[in-house]
Design a protein around this motif. Structure first.
Motif, PDB file in Angstrom:
ATOM      1  N   THR A 210     -52.910  29.433 -85.338  1.00  0.00           N
ATOM      2  CA  THR A 210     -52.664  29.557 -86.742  1.00  0.00           C
ATOM      3  C   THR A 210     -51.356  29.297 -87.292  1.00  0.00           C
ATOM      4  OG1 THR A 210     -51.825  31.758 -86.897  1.00  0.00           O
ATOM      5  CG2 THR A 210     -53.996  31.779 -86.486  1.00  0.00           C
ATOM      6  N   PRO A 211     -51.306  28.937 -88.406  1.00  0.00           N
ATOM      7  CA  PRO A 211     -49.975  28.450 -88.892  1.00  0.00           C
ATOM      8  C   PRO A 211     -48.646  29.368 -88.572  1.00  0.00           C
ATOM      9  CG  PRO A 211     -51.520  28.206 -90.694  1.00  0.00           C
ATOM     10  CD  PRO A 211     -52.148  28.944 -89.719  1.00  0.00           C
ATOM     11  N   GLY A 212     -49.101  30.444 -88.547  1.00  0.00           N
ATOM     12  CA  GLY A 212     -48.004  31.544 -88.233  1.00  0.00           C
ATOM     13  C   GLY A 212     -47.558  31.490 -86.680  1.00  0.00           C
ATOM     14  N   VAL A 213     -48.626  31.480 -85.908  1.00  0.00           N
ATOM     15  CA  VAL A 213     -48.617  31.474 -84.498  1.00  0.00           C
ATOM     16  C   VAL A 213     -47.932  30.127 -84.182  1.00  0.00           C
ATOM     17  CG1 VAL A 213     -49.869  31.175 -82.394  1.00  0.00           C
ATOM     18  CG2 VAL A 213     -50.524  33.088 -84.059  1.00  0.00           C
ATOM     19  N   LEU A 214     -48.482  29.003 -84.564  1.00  0.00           N
ATOM     20  CA  LEU A 214     -47.625  27.895 -84.451  1.00  0.00           C
ATOM     21  C   LEU A 214     -46.406  27.879 -84.554  1.00  0.00           C
ATOM     22  CD1 LEU A 214     -50.626  25.447 -85.135  1.00  0.00           C
ATOM     23  CD2 LEU A 214     -49.714  26.107 -82.880  1.00  0.00           C
ATOM     24  N   ARG A 215     -45.860  28.219 -85.700  1.00  0.00           N
ATOM     25  CA  ARG A 215     -44.436  28.361 -86.124  1.00  0.00           C
ATOM     26  C   ARG A 215     -43.801  29.092 -85.007  1.00  0.00           C
ATOM     27  NH1 ARG A 215     -46.511  29.212 -91.288  1.00  0.00           N
ATOM     28  NH2 ARG A 215     -45.899  31.459 -91.244  1.00  0.00           N
TER      29      ARG A 215
END
Length: 266
Positions: free
Chosen positions: A194-199
């Motif tokens: 997810t965007p948060g996980v990838l960040r």
């Protein structure tokens, strides 16, 4: 970051360790202040970590209880066991069927220190193998000293495969499941992209290129079920899976960053 301070390598109380961090995130007590400090920083940046850890633990407990009670399973092979919290695989399984035999596999000395001291029910067996579970032949040979691999086994691969590239992970799981007999189960869960996980993953990779835990797509998780039959509802967010009779999935479950499945060998 040097190997001497890399999370996952440290054993003592002054070096953070990934297994103890996950244990803390799940509400466990087998961790040090250095682990709690780092986990708090990570959860401050990405609060979903604690939710994901708790959902992973709850999924494990539901799966174990289900395959013992509904599937008649009395043997478990738990790969990448981590530090058990709550009842752990052996606690849940042997509460339902005291004669159940469990083999934990891990090569993290911190995990081995904890798991190696576990004591199960008098009627059953709890064994811990110090093995890199990529060494499939050696793991299965050692496990066969406790488990009868000619009878159904439940194979658990929970929040573990992110240590390997996706293609390698799916092939690794398949090497185990090829050895399972009909009626055996496979449970897998992991963190999806997810965007948060990838960040968060980007920061992890910058700090520790070799040791970072890599999220995957839902399709990459599903690829681990090659040759098996997914049980309803199939691949999905953990809160929707293996629910007791009469319990409905909570709304908003698709926002969960932990996905998985329970499958059976036909």
């Amino acid at each position: 970051m040097s190997d001497s301070v890399r999370p996952g390598i440290g054993v003592g109380p002054t070096v953070p360790n990934s297994a103890r961090i996950w244990n803390y995130s799940q509400g466990g007590r087998d961790n040090y202040q250095v682990d709690r400090d780092l986990a708090d920083v990570m959860m401050g940046a990405f609060p979903e970590i604690r939710t994901a850890a708790l959902e992973s633990r709850a999924f494990q407990e539901r799966v174990v209880a289900h395959v013992v009670r509904e599937g008649g399973i009395r043997q478990f092979l738990d790969l990448g066991a981590g530090i058990p919290t709550g009842g752990g695989t052996h606690g849940v399984a042997q509460e339902a069927a005291p004669e159940t035999r469990i083999v934990y596999v891990d090569d993290d000395p911190v995990v081995l220190d904890h798991v190696g001291s576990l004591r199960g029910s008098p009627e059953g067996v709890v064994r811990c193998l110090r093995r890199d579970f990529r060494d499939v032949g050696a793991v299965l040979e050692d496990a066969a000293g406790v488990l009868d691999l000619d009878k159904p086994v439940a194979l658990l691969v929970l929040s573990t495969l992110g240590h390997f590239p996706p293609d390698e992970a799916a092939e690794l799981v398949e090497r185990y499941t090829r050895r399972l007999v009909s009626g055996s189960y496979l449970a897998v869960c992991d963190t999806i992209e997810t965007p948060g996980v990838l960040r968060m993953q980007e920061h992890y990779v910058q700090a520790d290129p070799e040791g970072a835990y890599l999220a995957r797509t839902p399709d990459q998780i599903a690829d681990c079920a090659r040759g098996l039959t997914l049980l309803p509802p199939g691949l999905g967010p953990l809160p929707e899976l293996v629910l007791p009779t009469g319990v409905t999935a909570p709304e908003g479950g698709d926002a969960c960053v932990q996905w998985g499945f329970l499958a059976v060998r036909p």
